[in-house]
Design an enzyme around this catalytic site. Structure first.
Site, PDB file in Angstrom:
ATOM      1  N   HIS A 122       0.841  -1.203   0.000  1.00  0.00           N
ATOM      2  CA  HIS A 122       0.000   0.000   0.000  1.00  0.00           C
ATOM      3  C   HIS A 122       0.873   1.249   0.000  1.00  0.00           C
ATOM      4  O   HIS A 122       0.557   2.242  -0.655  1.00  0.00           O
ATOM      5  CB  HIS A 122      -0.976  -0.013   1.179  1.00  0.00           C
ATOM      6  CG  HIS A 122      -1.808  -1.260   1.234  1.00  0.00           C
ATOM      7  ND1 HIS A 122      -2.532  -1.624   2.330  1.00  0.00           N
ATOM      8  CD2 HIS A 122      -2.023  -2.227   0.302  1.00  0.00           C
ATOM      9  CE1 HIS A 122      -3.153  -2.781   2.090  1.00  0.00           C
ATOM     10  NE2 HIS A 122      -2.853  -3.151   0.862  1.00  0.00           N
ATOM     11  N   TYR A 128       4.265   4.671  -6.366  1.00  0.00           N
ATOM     12  CA  TYR A 128       4.059   4.380  -7.795  1.00  0.00           C
ATOM     13  C   TYR A 128       3.155   5.446  -8.436  1.00  0.00           C
ATOM     14  O   TYR A 128       3.420   5.912  -9.548  1.00  0.00           O
ATOM     15  CB  TYR A 128       3.438   2.983  -7.891  1.00  0.00           C
ATOM     16  CG  TYR A 128       3.200   2.464  -9.294  1.00  0.00           C
ATOM     17  CD1 TYR A 128       4.231   2.389 -10.227  1.00  0.00           C
ATOM     18  CD2 TYR A 128       1.926   2.001  -9.659  1.00  0.00           C
ATOM     19  CE1 TYR A 128       4.004   1.877 -11.499  1.00  0.00           C
ATOM     20  CE2 TYR A 128       1.698   1.485 -10.931  1.00  0.00           C
ATOM     21  CZ  TYR A 128       2.735   1.422 -11.843  1.00  0.00           C
ATOM     22  OH  TYR A 128       2.508   0.919 -13.099  1.00  0.00           O
ATOM     23  N   GLU A 192      -7.861   1.556  10.021  1.00  0.00           N
ATOM     24  CA  GLU A 192      -8.081   0.789   8.790  1.00  0.00           C
ATOM     25  C   GLU A 192      -9.567   0.618   8.487  1.00  0.00           C
ATOM     26  O   GLU A 192      -9.973   0.669   7.341  1.00  0.00           O
ATOM     27  CB  GLU A 192      -7.457  -0.598   8.913  1.00  0.00           C
ATOM     28  CG  GLU A 192      -5.979  -0.557   9.172  1.00  0.00           C
ATOM     29  CD  GLU A 192      -5.331  -1.895   8.899  1.00  0.00           C
ATOM     30  OE1 GLU A 192      -5.355  -2.740   9.810  1.00  0.00           O
ATOM     31  OE2 GLU A 192      -4.828  -2.094   7.795  1.00  0.00           O
ATOM     32  N   GLU A 224      -7.497  -4.693   2.929  1.00  0.00           N
ATOM     33  CA  GLU A 224      -7.962  -4.054   4.168  1.00  0.00           C
ATOM     34  C   GLU A 224      -9.121  -4.824   4.794  1.00  0.00           C
ATOM     35  O   GLU A 224      -9.258  -4.877   6.006  1.00  0.00           O
ATOM     36  CB  GLU A 224      -8.392  -2.605   3.926  1.00  0.00           C
ATOM     37  CG  GLU A 224      -7.292  -1.653   3.485  1.00  0.00           C
ATOM     38  CD  GLU A 224      -6.101  -1.557   4.417  1.00  0.00           C
ATOM     39  OE1 GLU A 224      -6.175  -2.035   5.573  1.00  0.00           O
ATOM     40  OE2 GLU A 224      -5.071  -1.025   3.999  1.00  0.00           O
ATOM     41  N   HIS A 227      -7.694  -7.327   6.908  1.00  0.00           N
ATOM     42  CA  HIS A 227      -7.076  -6.709   8.099  1.00  0.00           C
ATOM     43  C   HIS A 227      -8.148  -6.406   9.147  1.00  0.00           C
ATOM     44  O   HIS A 227      -7.955  -6.644  10.338  1.00  0.00           O
ATOM     45  CB  HIS A 227      -6.341  -5.412   7.733  1.00  0.00           C
ATOM     46  CG  HIS A 227      -5.287  -5.593   6.689  1.00  0.00           C
ATOM     47  ND1 HIS A 227      -4.639  -4.544   6.072  1.00  0.00           N
ATOM     48  CD2 HIS A 227      -4.776  -6.727   6.139  1.00  0.00           C
ATOM     49  CE1 HIS A 227      -3.773  -5.026   5.193  1.00  0.00           C
ATOM     50  NE2 HIS A 227      -3.843  -6.334   5.214  1.00  0.00           N
TER      51      HIS A 227
HETATM   52 FE    FE Z   1      -4.293  -2.487   6.312  1.00  0.00          FE
HETATM   53 MN    MN Z   2      -3.127  -0.691   4.217  1.00  0.00          MN
END
Ligand code: FE
Ligand code: MN
Length: 346
Positions: A122, A128, A192, A224, A227
């Site tokens: 991420h 990028y 998050e 995510e 997560h």
């Molecule tokens: Fe995350």
């Molecule tokens: Mn992340």
């Protein structure tokens, strides 16, 4: 020599499945599984491999150069979202490194190591995109200092990181365990699980103009979601393992933190969308953040709900389903996903 039987492992004295054990150093004994859910999430995460640099940015570069394609307001959204992600994605990696000292269960640590790698991707995405669009690096990387609505969110998150890094922090007492629970709530559920979602929705709403950025956000969003699932299960497992941990006072405190997070997020939406952009305005983010907050509180079996429980962006669930979209548009298949894990409703 006889092969080891499952029972031999089961007799292992060195593994308890306790999330916050005494041992903060040493080997990572995965078997026998005692927090299988964490191992399963590690396997799901590994099946989601991707790399930002595999996604073409040609169309995005053309759009960025053309005044006819992207309005100034849309450019502002892209720059602010990158500014927010530049600061916060790196904060997530740092938070995980701080927490890894205290979360001692081997399967949870295995997942957290995987998550750290995904957070690197991420962070790579921001680099990028900055390179591809030739964005002003200082403007992006100093947004957490210079843009008040971003600074407020980051300051709010960083206060809890400071607690975990305090030399007096500990998890042996129930008060210490409560502090860790609070920090984990802040990282996985607020940062998050709540703060990222408005940025995702803003960028994904412009998919046709910036398909390369949007595709990277889709992969990020897919990461995510795991997560958040990990964070939710971790918190719920802690609650089950330490029955004295949750009190009415702690639940009130966490509820207030969530309400403050929603306020900060709505202020951010007003800052980033002063006049709205195609199909989006700041007020929709009030509904969206309340809807997301309700899902997070529900996941943790907490009582509080915002009365208006409505998702103004039902199309977000389509955006998460990358495989389905790829087939639809018949674009380059960069989807490594080998098993169906995308079954959430937002
Ligand atoms: Fe995350
Ligand atoms: Mn992340």
């Amino acid at each position: 020599m006889e092969p080891l039987l499952k029972d031999d492992f089961a007799q292992s004295k060195s593994k308890t499945g306790e999330i916050l054990g005494e041992e903060t150093e040493g080997v990572n004994q995965i078997l026998p599984h005692m927090n299988r859910w964490a191992w399963d999430l590690y396997i799901k995460g590994a099946a989601n491999n991707w790399m930002p640099t595999e996604i073409p940015m040609v169309k995005d570069q053309q759009s960025w150069k053309s005044k006819d394609v992207l309005t100034d307001d849309e450019r502002l959204v892209i720059k602010r979202c990158m500014g927010f992600f530049a600061g916060t994605e790196s904060l997530v990696s740092n938070n995980l490194m701080s927490l890894a000292k205290w979360i001692t269960d081997p399967e949870c640590r295995q997942y957290m190591a995987r998550q750290m790698y995904e957070e690197c991707l991420h962070n790579h995405t921001v680099v990028y995109i900055c390179d591809a669009l030739d964005l002003d690096v200082n403007e992006v990387y100093e947004a957490h200092i210079n843009i008040p609505a971003i600074k407020d969110k980051d300051d709010f998150l960083m206060a809890s990181t400071a607690n975990v890094n305090d030399p007096h922090f500990e998890t042996k007492t129930i008060e210490g365990k409560r502090n860790l629970y609070k920090a984990a709530f802040m990282y996985w559920i607020i940062c998050e699980g709540t703060f990222f979602y408005s940025g995702f929705a803003m960028l994904l709403s412009m998919s046709n103009k910036i398909p390369g950025i949007a595709e990277q956000i889709q992969y990020t969003l897919r990461d995510e979601r795991l997560h958040i699932e990990f964070g939710t299960k971790l918190l719920n497992t802690m609650r089950a393992q330490y029955p004295d941990l949750m009190t009415d006072q702690l639940e009130d405190e966490l509820t207030q933190i969530m309400q403050r997070a929603v306020e900060l997020e709505v202020a951010y939406a007003h800052d980033v969308l002063p006049r709205g952009i195609l199909g989006l305005n700041a007020d929709m983010f009030l509904d969206y953040m309340q809807y997301i907050a309700n899902r997070r509180m529900e996941g943790l079996s907490m009582k509080f709900r915002y009365p208006k429980d409505k998702n103004p962006f039902p199309w977000m669930s389509e955006k998460v389903d990358i495989k389905k979209q790829k087939n639809f548009f018949e674009t380059k298949v960069t989807d490594y996903q080998s098993e169906g894990v995308l079954d959430d409703d937002f």
